[in-house]
Every structure is written in C-alpha cells, then in structure tokens.
Design a protein around this motif. Structure first.
Motif, PDB file in Angstrom:
ATOM      1  N   GLU A 112       9.635  37.175  42.103  1.00 39.79           N
ATOM      2  CA  GLU A 112       9.016  38.337  42.751  1.00 39.79           C
ATOM      3  C   GLU A 112       8.491  37.968  44.143  1.00 39.79           C
ATOM      4  N   THR A 113       7.913  36.787  44.264  1.00 36.19           N
ATOM      5  CA  THR A 113       7.395  36.340  45.560  1.00 36.19           C
ATOM      6  C   THR A 113       8.528  36.213  46.569  1.00 36.19           C
ATOM      7  N   LYS A 128      11.537  37.731  46.426  1.00 33.55           N
ATOM      8  CA  LYS A 128      12.106  39.055  46.681  1.00 33.55           C
ATOM      9  C   LYS A 128      11.246  39.846  47.667  1.00 33.55           C
ATOM     10  N   TRP A 129       9.960  39.953  47.381  1.00 32.94           N
ATOM     11  CA  TRP A 129       9.093  40.770  48.222  1.00 32.94           C
ATOM     12  C   TRP A 129       8.803  40.090  49.554  1.00 32.94           C
ATOM     13  N   GLY A 130       8.868  38.764  49.593  1.00 33.08           N
ATOM     14  CA  GLY A 130       8.725  38.055  50.866  1.00 33.08           C
ATOM     15  C   GLY A 130       9.838  38.433  51.822  1.00 33.08           C
ATOM     16  N   LYS A 131      11.060  38.550  51.304  1.00 34.32           N
ATOM     17  CA  LYS A 131      12.192  38.962  52.137  1.00 34.32           C
ATOM     18  C   LYS A 131      12.011  40.391  52.646  1.00 34.32           C
ATOM     19  N   VAL A 132      11.515  41.268  51.791  1.00 38.17           N
ATOM     20  CA  VAL A 132      11.268  42.650  52.201  1.00 38.17           C
ATOM     21  C   VAL A 132      10.228  42.680  53.317  1.00 38.17           C
ATOM     22  N   ILE A 133       9.164  41.938  53.150  1.00 39.07           N
ATOM     23  CA  ILE A 133       8.087  41.899  54.149  1.00 39.07           C
ATOM     24  C   ILE A 133       8.602  41.366  55.473  1.00 39.07           C
TER      25      ILE A 133
END
Length: 73
Positions: free
Chosen positions: A57-58, A60-65
């Motif tokens: 999750e870290t 995945k969402w790091g890439k989005v951010i």
C-alpha cells in the motif's frame, strides 16, 4: 478497512496473542455481519501478511502521490 497495529518494539508474544484473538473474532458470524454492515473488509492473516500489505500500500500510494505531485503542507 480497519487495520490493527502495534508499536514496532511490541514483544512477539503480545503480537502473536493479538493476532490469534483478532483472527478468532473475525470468524464469528456476528462479527462478520457487523463488519459487512459497516462496509468493512475482513483480511485475517499473520503479522507478516500485514507487513506485506502495508509495504504494498505504501508503494502504491507513494507512486500516486509522486505522479500527482502532492506535497505536504
């Protein structure tokens, strides 16, 4: 999704006990029904499984951010 965690240096026997008790509670039909009523997702597993989930999750969402160029205020 509700995630249950403990501080990093929590003794293994406490983590194991929490994991056993929580996974046991998640098998109770009343608990499953209540979580379903709350739109909860049940993901029972081991502490290692939880660690893998948090890492994924870290990432995945790091890439989005990063892609959205979101900055901390």
């Amino acid at each position: 999704m509700v995630r249950v965690g403990a501080p990093q240096n929590t003794p293994a026997e406490i983590v194991d006990r929490l994991n056993k008790e929580i996974n046991g509670a998640l098998t109770d039909p009343r608990m499953k029904a209540r979580l379903a009523d709350l739109d909860g997702i049940v993901l029972a597993g081991s502490p290692a499984d939880f660690g893998k989930l948090i890492a994924a999750e870290t990432e995945k969402w790091g890439k989005v951010i990063q892609a959205a160029r979101i900055k901390a205020e």
